[in-house]
Write a protein that holds these residues in place. Structure first.
Motif, PDB file in Angstrom:
ATOM      1  N   ALA A  36       0.820  -1.212   0.000  1.00 53.14           N
ATOM      2  CA  ALA A  36       0.000   0.000   0.000  1.00 53.14           C
ATOM      3  C   ALA A  36       0.851   1.258   0.000  1.00 53.14           C
ATOM      4  O   ALA A  36       1.880   1.324   0.670  1.00 53.14           O
ATOM      5  CB  ALA A  36      -0.901  -0.004   1.226  1.00 53.14           C
ATOM      6  N   VAL A  37       0.412   2.268  -0.769  1.00 51.96           N
ATOM      7  CA  VAL A  37       1.009   3.599  -0.638  1.00 51.96           C
ATOM      8  C   VAL A  37      -0.019   4.500   0.014  1.00 51.96           C
ATOM      9  O   VAL A  37      -1.224   4.300  -0.128  1.00 51.96           O
ATOM     10  CB  VAL A  37       1.456   4.191  -1.992  1.00 51.96           C
ATOM     11  N   LYS A  38       0.467   5.504   0.768  1.00 51.40           N
ATOM     12  CA  LYS A  38      -0.440   6.455   1.406  1.00 51.40           C
ATOM     13  C   LYS A  38      -1.150   7.230   0.304  1.00 51.40           C
ATOM     14  O   LYS A  38      -0.513   7.809  -0.564  1.00 51.40           O
ATOM     15  CB  LYS A  38       0.345   7.405   2.308  1.00 51.40           C
ATOM     16  N   ASP A  39      -2.488   7.197   0.333  1.00 50.32           N
ATOM     17  CA  ASP A  39      -3.221   7.799  -0.783  1.00 50.32           C
ATOM     18  C   ASP A  39      -4.164   8.906  -0.316  1.00 50.32           C
ATOM     19  O   ASP A  39      -5.150   9.187  -0.955  1.00 50.32           O
ATOM     20  CB  ASP A  39      -3.999   6.711  -1.537  1.00 50.32           C
ATOM     21  N   ASN A  53       4.959   0.697  -6.511  1.00 50.96           N
ATOM     22  CA  ASN A  53       5.728   0.082  -7.601  1.00 50.96           C
ATOM     23  C   ASN A  53       6.519  -1.107  -7.046  1.00 50.96           C
ATOM     24  O   ASN A  53       7.327  -0.934  -6.137  1.00 50.96           O
ATOM     25  CB  ASN A  53       6.677   1.141  -8.178  1.00 50.96           C
ATOM     26  N   PRO A  54       6.287  -2.337  -7.558  1.00 51.24           N
ATOM     27  CA  PRO A  54       6.959  -3.521  -6.998  1.00 51.24           C
ATOM     28  C   PRO A  54       8.485  -3.390  -6.980  1.00 51.24           C
ATOM     29  O   PRO A  54       9.130  -3.955  -6.100  1.00 51.24           O
ATOM     30  CB  PRO A  54       6.523  -4.652  -7.938  1.00 51.24           C
ATOM     31  N   ALA A  59      11.843  -5.046   2.266  1.00 50.85           N
ATOM     32  CA  ALA A  59      11.434  -5.969   3.330  1.00 50.85           C
ATOM     33  C   ALA A  59      10.631  -5.252   4.417  1.00 50.85           C
ATOM     34  O   ALA A  59       9.688  -5.820   4.982  1.00 50.85           O
ATOM     35  CB  ALA A  59      12.663  -6.656   3.935  1.00 50.85           C
ATOM     36  N   GLU A  60      10.982  -3.972   4.675  1.00 50.34           N
ATOM     37  CA  GLU A  60      10.278  -3.201   5.714  1.00 50.34           C
ATOM     38  C   GLU A  60       8.780  -3.074   5.417  1.00 50.34           C
ATOM     39  O   GLU A  60       7.981  -2.879   6.326  1.00 50.34           O
ATOM     40  CB  GLU A  60      10.898  -1.805   5.866  1.00 50.34           C
ATOM     41  N   ASP A  61       8.392  -3.178   4.135  1.00 46.21           N
ATOM     42  CA  ASP A  61       6.972  -3.085   3.775  1.00 46.21           C
ATOM     43  C   ASP A  61       6.161  -4.247   4.343  1.00 46.21           C
ATOM     44  O   ASP A  61       4.925  -4.196   4.373  1.00 46.21           O
ATOM     45  CB  ASP A  61       6.810  -3.048   2.250  1.00 46.21           C
ATOM     46  N   PHE A  62       6.857  -5.320   4.752  1.00 44.17           N
ATOM     47  CA  PHE A  62       6.174  -6.511   5.271  1.00 44.17           C
ATOM     48  C   PHE A  62       6.478  -6.727   6.754  1.00 44.17           C
ATOM     49  O   PHE A  62       6.299  -7.827   7.276  1.00 44.17           O
ATOM     50  CB  PHE A  62       6.613  -7.747   4.469  1.00 44.17           C
ATOM     51  N   PHE A  63       6.924  -5.666   7.436  1.00 43.60           N
ATOM     52  CA  PHE A  63       7.528  -5.818   8.769  1.00 43.60           C
ATOM     53  C   PHE A  63       6.893  -4.875   9.780  1.00 43.60           C
ATOM     54  O   PHE A  63       6.561  -3.737   9.451  1.00 43.60           O
ATOM     55  CB  PHE A  63       9.034  -5.516   8.640  1.00 43.60           C
ATOM     56  N   PHE A  64       6.725  -5.370  11.022  1.00 43.15           N
ATOM     57  CA  PHE A  64       6.287  -4.534  12.146  1.00 43.15           C
ATOM     58  C   PHE A  64       7.032  -5.014  13.392  1.00 43.15           C
ATOM     59  O   PHE A  64       6.972  -6.196  13.728  1.00 43.15           O
ATOM     60  CB  PHE A  64       4.774  -4.663  12.362  1.00 43.15           C
ATOM     61  N   PRO A  65       7.745  -4.128  14.088  1.00 45.06           N
ATOM     62  CA  PRO A  65       8.493  -4.554  15.273  1.00 45.06           C
ATOM     63  C   PRO A  65       7.710  -4.289  16.557  1.00 45.06           C
ATOM     64  O   PRO A  65       6.790  -3.461  16.568  1.00 45.06           O
ATOM     65  CB  PRO A  65       9.715  -3.639  15.223  1.00 45.06           C
ATOM     66  N   GLY A  66       8.055  -4.965  17.609  1.00 44.60           N
ATOM     67  CA  GLY A  66       7.633  -4.531  18.940  1.00 44.60           C
ATOM     68  C   GLY A  66       6.351  -5.118  19.480  1.00 44.60           C
ATOM     69  O   GLY A  66       5.807  -4.607  20.461  1.00 44.60           O
ATOM     70  N   PRO A  90       2.067  -1.994   5.330  1.00 50.05           N
ATOM     71  CA  PRO A  90       1.458  -1.720   4.017  1.00 50.05           C
ATOM     72  C   PRO A  90       1.463  -2.938   3.096  1.00 50.05           C
ATOM     73  O   PRO A  90       0.617  -3.047   2.208  1.00 50.05           O
ATOM     74  CB  PRO A  90       2.290  -0.565   3.462  1.00 50.05           C
ATOM     75  N   GLY A  91       2.403  -3.886   3.336  1.00 51.46           N
ATOM     76  CA  GLY A  91       2.470  -5.096   2.510  1.00 51.46           C
ATOM     77  C   GLY A  91       1.273  -6.018   2.685  1.00 51.46           C
ATOM     78  O   GLY A  91       1.099  -6.959   1.912  1.00 51.46           O
ATOM     79  N   LEU A  92       0.418  -5.770   3.692  1.00 49.27           N
ATOM     80  CA  LEU A  92      -0.791  -6.594   3.871  1.00 49.27           C
ATOM     81  C   LEU A  92      -1.887  -6.257   2.875  1.00 49.27           C
ATOM     82  O   LEU A  92      -2.874  -6.992   2.748  1.00 49.27           O
ATOM     83  CB  LEU A  92      -1.344  -6.444   5.297  1.00 49.27           C
ATOM     84  N   ASN A  93      -1.717  -5.132   2.142  1.00 46.59           N
ATOM     85  CA  ASN A  93      -2.749  -4.714   1.187  1.00 46.59           C
ATOM     86  C   ASN A  93      -3.108  -5.853   0.228  1.00 46.59           C
ATOM     87  O   ASN A  93      -2.215  -6.474  -0.359  1.00 46.59           O
ATOM     88  CB  ASN A  93      -2.227  -3.509   0.388  1.00 46.59           C
TER      89      ASN A  93
END
Ligand SMILES: *[C@@H]1O[C@H](CO)[C@@H](O)[C@H](O)[C@H]1NC(C)=O
Length: 231
Positions: A36-39, A53-54, A59-66, A90-93
């Motif tokens: 996802a991009v902020k729209d 754009n692929p 990797a950070e697009d599929f990542f959440f820490p903490g 955002p990668g969950l889109n």
């Protein structure tokens, strides 16, 4: 001949069930991923989020820490939901899945709420939870909405079906912690009390006195409360 007819009827039934399943949750992805991009500033909106754009995806697009960190339960209901959905990853889109961590102080409650777009599967890590959900109105008006409840301990798993009102209550003497998976990138939360008594602007009390069959002073009281959102 009868067997052939029976087989075709069965085939039609199975195929229609599969077709229904395919459309029962978030839209299926049409490519590997659609980060996802902020729209907020976009002039057009899609059902979900616009894809990055692929070639720019990292990797950070599929990542959440903490998610090992407890949420802050210092509020009126004593619980906190930490969401990990498309707004955090955002990668969950378009992928039809998300997660939450839920923390409960002793006597903490995740109050009655629904997820309009997701079934939830909850795993208890620590503590003792009293959980439940209520069915939608039965077809037979002589019957009542049915409540299903369970006491849950560490390692126990429980399912809250899509759209149904449900809750979790910490009935143990210690903090409780649970994680849950949800079948939507953006499950949504409707907290019953907040939506009914805490809306802005307020629902006309004439509507609520009739709906709840109480005096107006009861509705005035409820509408004057601070309905905290722990999500
Ligand atoms: C938790 O939330 C309360 C109420 O908003 C706030 O006063 C407190 O500082 C928070 N604690 C932490 C550790 O953030």
């Amino acid at each position: 001949m009868k067997i052939v007819v029976l087989l075709s009827v069965t085939t039609i039934f199975v195929v229609s069930c599969l077709a229904t399943l395919a459309y029962a949750s978030d839209p299926s992805p049409l490519q590997d991923f659609c980060v996802a991009v902020k729209d907020e500033d976009a002039a057009v909106f899609v059902n979900g989020k616009v894809c990055k754009n692929p070639d720019m995806v990292v990797a950070e697009d599929f990542f959440f820490p903490g998610l090992n960190k407890p949420g802050n339960t210092s509020n009126l209901v004593g619980s906190r939901v930490t969401p990990v959905n498309v707004n955090q990853i955002p990668g969950l889109n378009t992928l039809g899945i998300s997660a939450v961590r839920i923390d409960y102080a002793p006597n903490g409650l995740n109050p009655p709420h629904t997820h309009p777009r997701a079934t939830e599967i909850l795993v208890v890590m620590e503590g003792t939870l009293y959980v439940g959900f209520v069915t939608s109105n039965p077809a037979d008006p002589a019957l009542k909405n049915k409540l299903f409840t369970k006491y849950l301990y560490p390692g126990d798993v429980f399912v809250f079906p899509e759209g149904l009102i449900h809750f979790q209550f910490n009935v143990g003497k210690t903090n409780a912690v649970a994680f849950a998976g949800l079948s939507s990138q953006n499950p949504g939360v409707i907290t019953v009390a907040n939506a009914v008594f805490g809306s802005d602007p307020k629902i006309n009390p004439a509507v609520l006195t009739k709906a709840f069959q109480v005096e107006k002073n009861v509705i005035d009281y409820l509408q004057a409360q601070f309905w905290t959102d722990i999500n």
